[in-house]
Design an enzyme around this catalytic site. Structure first.
Site, PDB file in Angstrom:
ATOM      1  N   TYR A  32       0.900  -1.325   0.296  1.00 60.55           N
ATOM      2  CA  TYR A  32       0.198   0.262  -0.230  1.00 60.55           C
ATOM      3  C   TYR A  32       1.100   1.310  -0.017  1.00 60.55           C
ATOM      4  O   TYR A  32       1.604   1.028   0.337  1.00 60.55           O
ATOM      5  CB  TYR A  32      -1.090   0.024   1.232  1.00 60.55           C
ATOM      6  CG  TYR A  32       0.112   0.048   2.513  1.00 60.55           C
ATOM      7  CD1 TYR A  32      -0.127   1.561   2.934  1.00 60.55           C
ATOM      8  CD2 TYR A  32       0.387  -0.570   3.156  1.00 60.55           C
ATOM      9  CE1 TYR A  32      -0.125   2.289   3.946  1.00 60.55           C
ATOM     10  CE2 TYR A  32       1.277  -0.049   4.446  1.00 60.55           C
ATOM     11  CZ  TYR A  32       1.256   0.675   4.862  1.00 60.55           C
ATOM     12  OH  TYR A  32       1.555   1.791   6.078  1.00 60.55           O
ATOM     13  N   ARG A  51       8.112   4.007  -4.934  1.00 61.21           N
ATOM     14  CA  ARG A  51       8.657   2.993  -3.801  1.00 61.21           C
ATOM     15  C   ARG A  51       7.430   1.920  -3.591  1.00 61.21           C
ATOM     16  O   ARG A  51       7.389   0.682  -3.664  1.00 61.21           O
ATOM     17  CB  ARG A  51       8.469   3.743  -1.905  1.00 61.21           C
ATOM     18  CG  ARG A  51       8.569   3.405  -1.062  1.00 61.21           C
ATOM     19  CD  ARG A  51       8.501   3.888   0.340  1.00 61.21           C
ATOM     20  NE  ARG A  51       7.198   4.454   0.620  1.00 61.21           N
ATOM     21  CZ  ARG A  51       6.553   4.892   1.514  1.00 61.21           C
ATOM     22  NH1 ARG A  51       7.861   5.445   3.009  1.00 61.21           N
ATOM     23  NH2 ARG A  51       5.365   4.841   1.646  1.00 61.21           N
ATOM     24  N   ARG A  99      -7.888 -20.454  -1.344  1.00 63.82           N
ATOM     25  CA  ARG A  99      -6.820 -20.564  -0.065  1.00 63.82           C
ATOM     26  C   ARG A  99      -5.467 -21.353  -0.045  1.00 63.82           C
ATOM     27  O   ARG A  99      -5.489 -22.644  -0.157  1.00 63.82           O
ATOM     28  CB  ARG A  99      -6.907 -20.371   1.412  1.00 63.82           C
ATOM     29  CG  ARG A  99      -6.373 -20.134   2.494  1.00 63.82           C
ATOM     30  CD  ARG A  99      -6.860 -20.106   3.781  1.00 63.82           C
ATOM     31  NE  ARG A  99      -6.217 -19.075   4.704  1.00 63.82           N
ATOM     32  CZ  ARG A  99      -5.697 -19.722   5.311  1.00 63.82           C
ATOM     33  NH1 ARG A  99      -4.996 -20.802   5.356  1.00 63.82           N
ATOM     34  NH2 ARG A  99      -4.879 -18.998   6.384  1.00 63.82           N
ATOM     35  N   HIS A 101      -1.077 -21.101   0.395  1.00 69.36           N
ATOM     36  CA  HIS A 101      -0.074 -20.530   0.764  1.00 69.36           C
ATOM     37  C   HIS A 101       0.782 -20.018   0.088  1.00 69.36           C
ATOM     38  O   HIS A 101       1.345 -18.638   0.241  1.00 69.36           O
ATOM     39  CB  HIS A 101       0.953 -20.781   2.294  1.00 69.36           C
ATOM     40  CG  HIS A 101       0.069 -20.620   3.615  1.00 69.36           C
ATOM     41  ND1 HIS A 101      -1.065 -21.423   3.568  1.00 69.36           N
ATOM     42  CD2 HIS A 101       0.224 -20.160   4.746  1.00 69.36           C
ATOM     43  CE1 HIS A 101      -1.193 -21.194   4.644  1.00 69.36           C
ATOM     44  NE2 HIS A 101      -0.269 -20.363   5.489  1.00 69.36           N
ATOM     45  N   LYS A 145       6.589  -1.600   1.682  1.00 70.27           N
ATOM     46  CA  LYS A 145       5.249  -1.330   3.035  1.00 70.27           C
ATOM     47  C   LYS A 145       4.256  -2.557   2.536  1.00 70.27           C
ATOM     48  O   LYS A 145       2.993  -2.277   1.565  1.00 70.27           O
ATOM     49  CB  LYS A 145       5.011   0.231   1.771  1.00 70.27           C
ATOM     50  CG  LYS A 145       4.245   1.084   3.060  1.00 70.27           C
ATOM     51  CD  LYS A 145       4.004   2.740   2.349  1.00 70.27           C
ATOM     52  CE  LYS A 145       3.368   3.195   3.078  1.00 70.27           C
ATOM     53  NZ  LYS A 145       3.278   3.351   4.746  1.00 70.27           N
ATOM     54  N   GLU A 177      12.313   3.023  14.088  1.00 71.87           N
ATOM     55  CA  GLU A 177      11.561   4.128  13.535  1.00 71.87           C
ATOM     56  C   GLU A 177      10.049   4.076  14.688  1.00 71.87           C
ATOM     57  O   GLU A 177       9.874   3.257  15.596  1.00 71.87           O
ATOM     58  CB  GLU A 177      11.087   3.756  12.652  1.00 71.87           C
ATOM     59  CG  GLU A 177      10.412   1.853  12.195  1.00 71.87           C
ATOM     60  CD  GLU A 177      10.116   1.958  10.240  1.00 71.87           C
ATOM     61  OE1 GLU A 177      10.315   2.719   9.840  1.00 71.87           O
ATOM     62  OE2 GLU A 177      10.066   0.875  10.257  1.00 71.87           O
ATOM     63  N   LEU A 201      11.086   1.541   7.338  1.00 67.18           N
ATOM     64  CA  LEU A 201      10.789   2.412   6.472  1.00 67.18           C
ATOM     65  C   LEU A 201      11.244   3.363   5.849  1.00 67.18           C
ATOM     66  O   LEU A 201      11.454   4.600   6.470  1.00 67.18           O
ATOM     67  CB  LEU A 201       9.054   2.181   5.946  1.00 67.18           C
ATOM     68  CG  LEU A 201       8.424   2.513   5.170  1.00 67.18           C
ATOM     69  CD1 LEU A 201       8.626   1.660   3.738  1.00 67.18           C
ATOM     70  CD2 LEU A 201       7.410   3.231   4.967  1.00 67.18           C
TER      71      LEU A 201
END
Length: 282
Positions: A32, A51, A99, A101, A145, A177, A201
């Site tokens: 995101y 990014r 579903r 993995h 991110k 951070e 990040l």
């Protein structure tokens, strides 16, 4: 009702339908970005988009739009929603599939973006905020991110319950951070911040601050510092896309400096405001 960007199309919010098999929902398998809007214009959109694509590459996701097309779609979304001061939130998952993995072979990425109005945190800039030290227990790829934010959420909640604005994360003795921000300490007029490794990040506002330091001839060192060093700083501040630059005037029970936003921090805030074309006193 606001418009939403969904896989390249602008649709009404109530028309959005996501599959229960979407990997964002089941695995947090996605990325995101949040891009700030001032006066109807994006701020550092190119850096955020770059990014975004870097994060996609790091999780081996093929994003089906060029950067120029993606930027244009986000711009059309902002125009359609008539956002003047606010933000765009955009995320993409690996897609919907039965579903399992490992990566599904046939799933296609699912893109969703939305906007909302957002005021600048002017009062906090003037007064400063409090922060709480919390052990950093997140995974070791904080440079991505990703949608996997449970560690950040738990840290933010613990800070909130302690009456603090933000959590200052540390791995052992080393400050990394914040739960949703980057951290800077100032000692003897020199800025210190954790280097851009896999443990943090590399924030876009962080990068803007580093550019400002060069312009103002303020010495900055990308050097990790300890919890004890953080508590002994003359000034301390946090930064993020939505919080901009916020002075941290207290960490746990320790007052930083004289308990007020410091001169260097305020100087950086003024320079940042010059870049976005607004003022904390406006």
């Amino acid at each position: 009702m606001d418009w939403i960007l969904y896989n390249g199309d602008l649709i009404k919010e109530d028309e959005l339908k996501l599959s229960r098999e979407d990997r964002a929902y089941q695995f947090g398998d996605g990325i995101y970005e949040v891009i700030r809007i001032y006066g109807g214009d994006f701020f550092t959109a190119e850096e955020h988009i770059d990014r975004f694509y870097e994060s996609a590459e790091k999780i081996r996701m093929v994003f089906p739009y060029t950067k120029d097309v993606f930027h244009k779609m986000l711009h059309e979304l902002v125009e359609r929603n008539e956002v003047t001061d606010g933000q765009v939130y955009v995320q993409v998952s690996r897609g919907a599939s039965m579903r399992q993995h490992h990566f599904p072979e046939l799933a296609e990425p699912v893109l969703v973006a939305s906007t909302k109005p957002l005021s600048r945190p002017v009062e906090w800039m003037k007064a400063g905020v409090k922060a709480k030290l919390i052990e950093d227990v997140r995974w070791l790829r904080c440079d991505i991110k990703s949608l996997n934010l449970l560690g950040n959420v738990l840290a933010k909640q613990e800070a909130h319950e302690a009456g603090c604005f933000e959590a200052i994360l540390h791995r052992g003795d080393v400050v990394t951070e914040g739960s949703s921000s980057n951290m800077f300490g100032i000692k003897g007029g020199i800025l210190y911040t954790h280097p851009a490794t896999n443990l943090i990040l590399n924030g876009i506002t962080r990068r803007v601050i580093m550019q400002i330091c060069k312009d103002l001839d303020i010495e900055l060192q990308e050097t990790a510092f300890t919890v004890d060093q953080a508590l002994a700083m003359d000034e301390f501040f946090m930064c993020s896309t939505t919080a901009e630059i916020l002075p941290v005037i207290q960490i746990d029970d320790t007052v930083i400096g004289n308990g007020k936003p410091g001169k260097v921090t305020n100087r950086l805030i003024e320079a940042f405001e010059a870049r976005i074309g607004v003022s904390v006193n406006a």
